[in-house]
Design an enzyme around this catalytic site. Structure first.
Site, PDB file in Angstrom:
ATOM      1  N   GLU A 278      61.389 -55.670  44.743  1.00 26.29           N
ATOM      2  CA  GLU A 278      62.656 -55.835  44.019  1.00 26.29           C
ATOM      3  C   GLU A 278      62.462 -56.659  42.744  1.00 26.29           C
ATOM      4  OE1 GLU A 278      65.182 -57.892  46.793  1.00 26.29           O
ATOM      5  OE2 GLU A 278      65.331 -56.203  48.176  1.00 26.29           O
ATOM      6  N   GLY A 280      62.926 -58.031  39.075  1.00 26.42           N
ATOM      7  CA  GLY A 280      63.960 -58.000  38.040  1.00 26.42           C
ATOM      8  C   GLY A 280      63.374 -58.513  36.739  1.00 26.42           C
ATOM      9  N   CYS A 354      82.087 -75.388  21.827  1.00 25.05           N
ATOM     10  CA  CYS A 354      82.476 -76.804  21.864  1.00 25.05           C
ATOM     11  C   CYS A 354      81.999 -77.484  23.137  1.00 25.05           C
ATOM     12  CB  CYS A 354      83.984 -76.919  21.728  1.00 25.05           C
ATOM     13  SG  CYS A 354      84.511 -76.201  20.181  1.00 25.05           S
ATOM     14  N   TYR A 382      68.468 -61.788  32.551  1.00 25.24           N
ATOM     15  CA  TYR A 382      69.472 -62.826  32.765  1.00 25.24           C
ATOM     16  C   TYR A 382      69.998 -63.372  31.438  1.00 25.24           C
ATOM     17  CZ  TYR A 382      67.326 -62.342  37.349  1.00 25.24           C
ATOM     18  OH  TYR A 382      66.832 -61.817  38.514  1.00 25.24           O
TER      19      TYR A 382
HETATM   20  N1  LLP Z   1      65.929 -59.692  45.040  1.00 26.51           N
HETATM   21  C1  LLP Z   1      66.848 -60.621  45.381  1.00 26.51           C
HETATM   22  C2  LLP Z   1      67.423 -60.584  46.737  1.00 26.51           C
HETATM   23  C3  LLP Z   1      67.239 -61.595  44.448  1.00 26.51           C
HETATM   24  O1  LLP Z   1      68.129 -62.516  44.800  1.00 26.51           O
HETATM   25  C4  LLP Z   1      66.665 -61.594  43.145  1.00 26.51           C
HETATM   26  C5  LLP Z   1      67.079 -62.579  42.144  1.00 26.51           C
HETATM   27  C6  LLP Z   1      65.727 -60.590  42.836  1.00 26.51           C
HETATM   28  C7  LLP Z   1      65.375 -59.658  43.810  1.00 26.51           C
HETATM   29  C8  LLP Z   1      65.081 -60.479  41.493  1.00 26.51           C
HETATM   30  O2  LLP Z   1      64.300 -61.595  41.225  1.00 26.51           O
HETATM   31  P1  LLP Z   1      63.380 -61.651  39.908  1.00 26.51           P
HETATM   32  O3  LLP Z   1      62.277 -60.636  40.054  1.00 26.51           O
HETATM   33  O4  LLP Z   1      64.234 -61.387  38.736  1.00 26.51           O
HETATM   34  O5  LLP Z   1      62.863 -63.050  39.915  1.00 26.51           O
HETATM   35  N2  LLP Z   1      69.638 -66.256  36.671  1.00 26.51           N
HETATM   36  C9  LLP Z   1      68.369 -66.821  37.056  1.00 26.51           C
HETATM   37  C10 LLP Z   1      67.619 -65.966  38.055  1.00 26.51           C
HETATM   38  C11 LLP Z   1      68.416 -65.683  39.320  1.00 26.51           C
HETATM   39  C12 LLP Z   1      67.669 -64.818  40.299  1.00 26.51           C
HETATM   40  C13 LLP Z   1      68.533 -64.402  41.420  1.00 26.51           C
HETATM   41  N3  LLP Z   1      67.946 -63.487  42.349  1.00 26.51           N
HETATM   42  C14 LLP Z   1      67.550 -67.056  35.788  1.00 26.51           C
HETATM   43  O6  LLP Z   1      68.045 -66.790  34.707  1.00 26.51           O
HETATM   44  O7  LLP Z   1      66.449 -67.568  35.861  1.00 26.51           O
END
Ligand code: LLP
Length: 430
Positions: A278, A280, A354, A382
């Protein structure tokens, strides 16, 4: 994303100058590179294929990182599946041409409406996080006279060593089912008539630069999978979540996909279960930048402020996580007969919102002046996905560069659209 420089026009993404993008679509503007997105996906696919997972590994892009239809469509065309966390993301994936049979539905709380929509679409699997969710999903599937495919998200209690806000795999987190409690919950799931037990999943956190904690989590997951098989509950897939980190800082070493995955895939080699990933951030983060213009420079006694037209509402990560994003000058504004400012000074790069927390970068040594274009890098993940309308600021435009072509993939919002859903009270009868 590969940036090149021309002396006259400044920075280019693929064959398009950032000055042209600013002239056509204004700033702030998110800019993505099709080549960089494709390359990131291909690196995952190649790493899996090279380790013998060509047939039985599915890459489910975590939609939350960037849910732009154009990006979802691009990944769908490359063969990706999707990891969603809401009915909204489900609708987006379907609208973008994604295959519902390749969708996994994560998240610690799903409404009955969302469960119904996902069952009707025929998704691959629900990643369930509690006994109550099993009970509710069983009831909803029963009402629809169907059976819901499920996996249990286990919490392995390992420390992913990342920012506390994006760390999910410790016992103290709201996520997942404590690994010691999972066996009993699998027995419960197997007893429910409208569920089909398919798999297991585990996601310990995000922006992980070292694969060791994820590999440690896999060990715990595999021990449970084997215990389940011995108890006549064989699983057909193992979902190892996302989490691989990217390079944000020029001095920070970032893992190559193949190197990060190697110790994890090694543990899964030769197993009969299918593998789901998964990712992202690692698919989109470095394929996007936020283009912005310096509106005002404001030298101060202690700090020099460069006030830009992007703000915390456009890119929330610095304000929320104190995250670092590289900022570079994309092109200098030079009027006839002027010479560009070339000596560097130390700047606070801030937005017009602000709040003192509205900063995009601290203490940046840059040769900048009013009117210059800046690029805030590594903003593909993000970034727009977390943007808001705070201060009634329309969200930025988004464009995709494809070679020498430029596509507007989301036009800038108008102010009128921001309050189009609102109404004032009727006049009070006297
Ligand atoms: N799978 C699940 C169940 C997740 O909760 C997440 C991310 C991913 C996959 C994807 O993770 P990645 O490969 O993107 O690390 N807004 C934060 C990151 C929040 C991630 C939440 N879950 C930031 O800007 O760093």
């Amino acid at each position: 994303m590969r940036l090149t420089t021309s002396h006259r026009d400044g920075l280019f993404v693929e064959g398009v100058a950032l000055t042209d993008i600013a002239a056509r679509f204004g700033t702030p503007c998110y800019v993505y590179s099709r080549a960089a997105l494709t390359k990131a996906y291909t690196q995952y696919r190649n790493a899996l294929n090279a380790q013998g997972f060509s047939k039985h590994a599915l890459i489910c892009y975590a939609v939350k990182a960037n849910s732009s239809l154009a990006i979802l469509n691009l990944f769908a065309n490359l063969g990706a599946g999707f990891d969603i966390v809401s009915g909204g993301e489900l609708a987006r994936v379907i609208a973008a041409g994604g295959n519902p049979e390749k969708i996994v539905f994560s998240g610690v709380g799903k409404s009955r409406e969302e469960m119904r929509a996902a069952l009707a679409a025929g998704i691959h699997c629900f990643n369930v996080e509690s006994a109550s969710e099993l009970t509710q999903l069983n009831a909803v599937a029963g009402e629809l006279n169907t059976r819901a495919p499920i996996s249990l998200r286990v919490n392995p209690n390992v420390d992913p060593k990342t920012h506390p806000y994006i760390s999910t795999g410790l016992k103290s987190a709201k996520f997942g089912i404590a690994i010691d409690a999972a066996f009993a919950l699998y027995q419960y799931a197997a007893s429910l008539p409208h569920l089909v037990v398919k798999g297991i999943d585990c996601h310990i956190g995000s922006q992980l630069l070292d694969p060791a904690p994820a590999a440690e989590a896999i060990d715990k997951v595999l021990a449970l999978v084997d215990q389940l098989a011995r108890a006549n509950m064989p699983l057909s897939h193992i979902d190892i979540g996302g989490g691989m980190g990217i390079q944000y800082h020029a001095d920070e070493p970032a893992p190559a996909v193949a190197d990060y995955l190697a110790p994890i895939l090694e543990k899964l080699a030769g197993r009969k279960e299918h593998i789901i990933l998964e990712p992202g951030r690692s698919l989109v983060g470095n394929a996007g930048l936020l283009l912005t213009r310096v509106m005002v420079t404001k030298p101060g006694e202690e700090k020099n402020f460069a006030i830009i037209d992007a703000a915390m509402n456009d890119l929330m990560r610095p304000a929320l996580y104190d995250a670092y994003h590289e900022i570079v000058v994309a092109s200098k504004k030079v009027g006839a007969g002027e010479t560009a400012q070339t000596s560097k000074q130390r700047w606070e790069i801030v937005g017009p919102v602000c709040e003192s927390g509205d900063f995009l970068g601290h203490d940046r040594d840059l040769a900048l002046a009013e009117g210059d274009l800046l690029a805030i890098l590594s903003a593909g993940a993000y970034g727009m996905a977390m943007a808001s309308n705070y201060n009634t600021r329309p969200r930025a435009a988004e464009v995709m560069v494809d070679g020498n072509h430029l596509h507007l993939i989301r036009r800038r919002e108008t102010v009128a659209e921001l309050f189009a859903l609102e109404s004032v009270l009727p006049v009070k009868a006297t």
